[in-house]
Design a protein around this motif. Structure first.
Motif, short mmCIF file in Angstrom:
data_model
loop_
_atom_site.label_atom_id
_atom_site.label_comp_id
_atom_site.label_asym_id
_atom_site.label_seq_id
_atom_site.Cartn_x
_atom_site.Cartn_y
_atom_site.Cartn_z
N ILE A 27 0.82 -1.23 0.00
CA ILE A 27 0.00 0.00 0.00
C ILE A 27 0.84 1.27 0.00
CG2 ILE A 27 -1.82 -1.25 1.21
CD1 ILE A 27 -1.15 0.48 3.70
N LEU A 28 2.17 1.13 -0.04
CA LEU A 28 3.03 2.31 -0.08
C LEU A 28 3.02 2.93 -1.47
CD1 LEU A 28 6.12 1.13 2.00
CD2 LEU A 28 4.21 2.56 2.74
N PRO A 29 3.23 4.25 -1.57
CA PRO A 29 3.17 4.91 -2.87
C PRO A 29 4.39 4.63 -3.72
CG PRO A 29 3.86 6.48 -1.20
CD PRO A 29 3.52 5.20 -0.47
N THR A 30 4.24 4.81 -5.02
CA THR A 30 5.35 4.67 -5.96
C THR A 30 6.24 5.91 -5.85
OG1 THR A 30 3.93 3.43 -7.46
CG2 THR A 30 5.97 4.34 -8.38
N PRO A 31 7.55 5.75 -5.69
CA PRO A 31 8.43 6.93 -5.59
C PRO A 31 8.38 7.78 -6.85
CG PRO A 31 9.57 4.95 -4.85
CD PRO A 31 8.28 4.49 -5.48
N ILE A 32 8.67 9.07 -6.70
CA ILE A 32 8.72 9.99 -7.84
C ILE A 32 9.86 9.58 -8.76
CG2 ILE A 32 9.14 12.39 -8.53
CD1 ILE A 32 7.85 13.19 -5.84
N ALA A 33 9.57 9.45 -10.04
CA ALA A 33 10.58 9.09 -11.04
C ALA A 33 10.88 10.29 -11.92
CB ALA A 33 10.10 7.91 -11.90
N SER A 36 15.70 13.52 -9.76
CA SER A 36 16.59 12.98 -8.74
C SER A 36 16.55 13.78 -7.44
CB SER A 36 18.03 12.93 -9.26
OG SER A 36 18.48 14.24 -9.61
N PHE A 37 16.01 14.99 -7.48
CA PHE A 37 15.92 15.78 -6.26
C PHE A 37 15.14 15.02 -5.18
CE2 PHE A 37 13.47 18.77 -3.60
CZ PHE A 37 14.51 19.47 -3.01
N PHE A 38 14.15 14.24 -5.59
CA PHE A 38 13.29 13.55 -4.63
C PHE A 38 13.80 12.15 -4.27
CE2 PHE A 38 10.53 16.64 -6.77
CZ PHE A 38 9.95 17.26 -5.68
N ASP A 39 14.93 11.74 -4.82
CA ASP A 39 15.46 10.41 -4.51
C ASP A 39 15.80 10.29 -3.03
OD1 ASP A 39 15.25 9.84 -7.17
OD2 ASP A 39 17.40 9.87 -7.59
N ALA A 40 15.58 9.11 -2.48
CA ALA A 40 15.90 8.87 -1.08
C ALA A 40 17.41 8.99 -0.86
CB ALA A 40 15.42 7.50 -0.66
N PRO A 41 17.85 9.75 0.12
CA PRO A 41 19.29 9.92 0.37
C PRO A 41 19.84 8.80 1.23
CG PRO A 41 18.06 11.27 1.89
CD PRO A 41 17.04 10.58 1.02
N ASP A 42 21.15 8.68 1.24
CA ASP A 42 21.81 7.70 2.10
C ASP A 42 22.79 8.42 3.03
OD1 ASP A 42 23.66 8.45 0.25
OD2 ASP A 42 24.15 6.42 -0.45
N GLN A 43 22.36 9.56 3.57
CA GLN A 43 23.22 10.36 4.43
C GLN A 43 22.48 10.76 5.68
OE1 GLN A 43 23.15 13.38 1.07
NE2 GLN A 43 23.38 14.77 2.80
N ASP A 44 23.06 11.65 6.45
CA ASP A 44 22.52 12.08 7.75
C ASP A 44 21.08 12.57 7.60
OD1 ASP A 44 22.13 12.99 10.31
OD2 ASP A 44 23.30 14.82 10.05
N LEU A 45 20.18 11.95 8.36
CA LEU A 45 18.79 12.38 8.36
C LEU A 45 18.37 12.83 9.76
CD1 LEU A 45 17.04 9.76 6.04
CD2 LEU A 45 17.66 12.12 5.51
N ILE A 110 -2.98 18.61 1.08
CA ILE A 110 -2.53 17.69 0.03
C ILE A 110 -3.59 16.63 -0.23
CG2 ILE A 110 -0.67 16.17 -0.72
CD1 ILE A 110 1.12 17.56 1.39
N ASP A 111 -4.06 15.97 0.82
CA ASP A 111 -5.20 15.04 0.77
C ASP A 111 -5.09 14.00 -0.34
OD1 ASP A 111 -5.94 16.86 2.67
OD2 ASP A 111 -7.75 17.55 1.66
N SER A 112 -3.90 13.52 -0.60
CA SER A 112 -3.64 12.59 -1.70
C SER A 112 -2.78 11.44 -1.20
CB SER A 112 -2.93 13.31 -2.85
OG SER A 112 -3.70 14.40 -3.34
N LEU A 113 -2.72 10.38 -2.00
CA LEU A 113 -1.91 9.21 -1.65
C LEU A 113 -0.67 9.07 -2.53
CD1 LEU A 113 -4.70 6.55 -0.97
CD2 LEU A 113 -3.34 7.80 0.72
N GLY A 114 -0.66 9.67 -3.71
CA GLY A 114 0.45 9.54 -4.64
C GLY A 114 1.53 10.58 -4.43
N THR A 115 2.78 10.17 -4.59
CA THR A 115 3.90 11.07 -4.35
C THR A 115 3.94 12.26 -5.30
OG1 THR A 115 5.28 9.65 -5.73
CG2 THR A 115 5.39 9.29 -3.36
N ARG A 116 3.42 12.11 -6.50
CA ARG A 116 3.46 13.22 -7.45
C ARG A 116 2.46 14.32 -7.08
NH1 ARG A 116 6.96 12.26 -11.43
NH2 ARG A 116 6.33 14.20 -12.45
N SER A 117 1.67 14.08 -6.05
CA SER A 117 0.75 15.11 -5.56
C SER A 117 1.37 15.95 -4.45
CB SER A 117 -0.54 14.48 -5.04
OG SER A 117 -1.24 13.85 -6.09
N THR A 118 2.60 15.58 -4.03
CA THR A 118 3.22 16.38 -2.97
C THR A 118 3.50 17.78 -3.52
OG1 THR A 118 4.76 16.11 -1.13
CG2 THR A 118 5.70 15.95 -3.34
#
Length: 388
Positions: A27-33, A36-45, A110-118
């Motif tokens: 049920i998780l949303p599809t990541p934004i394709a 690359s700005f929205f890509d998940a980082p692998d650094q300090d969060l 926002i009231d949406s489930l899809g990432t492209r609605s952010t």
């Protein structure tokens, strides 16, 4: 009931082994394709840590406004590190008032489930979503407008703690991005879904981000009591958005997904990337969510009650002034979807804990009240920036 049985037949057998093995992932949303700005980082969060930033443009030219976007570390509803993004809109003309330029933290519904609605994605790759349309009015006053993507990377629609953390860390990220805003007077605003983020940010501020100096928060049409929404939205034309809110909260609380039936899991996976309009239109089916659960009494289950309690503010109180407005001035034309009683209960709870809370009933239902209450909201914000 006949429609529910038709849905059961339509999607019967469509649950895959992968869905059965990990229904939460399903049920998780599809990541934004493609960005690359929205890509998940692998650094300090760690909360408030600036991850990346960029100057941005959109489909529509904004010659009088500068757009900057950034990603910042935050924490989700269960305290796990997550990245959140935000957009800063700044008037290009110099600020003519006294002191530094004020910042209005504008929490979009926002009231949406899809990432492209952010909001940050829509601003750059589509048409910005803002009802009522307030951003141009803030910019006209010379305020900087910070728009947090408060539903977070899982698009956790209606999950209050996730949203409150995202808002507060967006303010931290703004200061990390541009230190000139370190002493800017800052206030929060949100309507409907944006009011969830605003109310929770105000409540969490003293414990989660006490170093932030805020002038106040104003929220309208506030859906702050999920239990009351069950009575007005479940099985009605509001069922589409109510169901989407349950999915949004389940994304942050995996124990809730255990209450989904196979039909519920498949249906949630089918709508997991939808925006607010199709989700709202799905309310035409008038589904009762109990039909999509393994338990006909799911709303009384321990899992559901824990999530509802976790998403009902009032246990703690803000330390900054807060104002609410709600369609309730004329009972016959009041907000039928978002009961006023939820706001009144929260006002009483916060006042009982010593908070400075103002309440203003305004004319109209949920949509008319958004407009009729706007002059009050703008005057209230202006006064916070003027008087300190």
């Amino acid at each position: 009931m006949a429609l529910s049985r038709s849905i059961d037949r339509l999607i019967s057998g469509r649950i895959t082994p992968e869905m059965a093995a990990d229904p939460h992932a399903a049920i998780l949303p599809t990541p934004i394709a493609g960005d690359s700005f929205f890509d998940a980082p692998d650094q300090d969060l760690s909360p408030g840590a600036l991850v990346r930033h960029r100057d941005a443009t959109g489909w529509f030219p904004r010659p009088r406004t500068r757009l900057r976007q950034f990603m910042v570390g935050s924490t989700d509803a269960l305290g796990r590190p997550v990245p959140v993004t935000a957009t800063l809109m700044e008037p290009r003309r110099p600020w003519r008032g006294s002191g530094p330029r004020p910042v209005i933290v504008h929490n979009v519904a926002i009231d949406s489930l899809g990432t492209r609605s952010t909001p940050s994605c829509r601003i750059v790759h589509g048409v910005g979503q803002d009802f009522p349309t307030v951003v141009p009015l803030w910019l006209q006053r010379g305020y900087a407008v910070l728009i947090p993507d408060h539903q977070g990377p899982r698009m956790a629609y209606a999950e209050g703690t996730m949203a409150g953390h995202a808002v507060l860390n967006s303010i931290r990220g703004l200061v990390a991005l541009d230190s000139s805003y370190a002493t800017s007077p800052t206030a929060l605003y949100g309507y409907s879904g944006g009011a969830i983020a605003t109310a929770w940010a105000a409540q969490l501020h003293p414990s989660y981000a006490p170093e932030l100096v805020l002038r106040g928060a104003v929220a309208g049409g506030s859906p702050v009591d999920v239990g009351l929404l069950r009575g007005t939205m479940n099985g009605t034309l509001g069922a589409g958005l109510f169901g989407a809110a349950i999915i949004g909260m389940a994304r942050e609380h995996p124990t809730l997904v255990e209450q989904f039936s196979p039909t519920g899991i498949v249906l949630a996976s089918m709508i997991k990337d939808l925006s607010v309009v199709p989700l709202a239109l799905s309310g035409l089916a008038r589904l009762r969510l109990e039909r999509l659960s393994v338990d006909p009494g799911v709303f009384e289950s321990a899992a559901a009650r824990a999530v509802i309690e976790a998403n009902t503010p009032g246990a703690d109180a803000p330390v900054v002034p807060v104002a609410f407005y709600h369609g309730a001035a004329v009972p016959r034309f009041a907000d039928r979807w978002i009961p006023e009683q939820g706001v009144l209960n929260l006002v009483d709870a916060w006042r009982g804990r010593g908070a400075d809370v103002e309440y203003r009933p305004v004319f109209g239902d949920h949509f008319v009240g958004a407009l009729s209450g706007l002059p009050f909201a703008m005057r209230w914000i202006d006064a916070r920036f003027r008087d300190g």
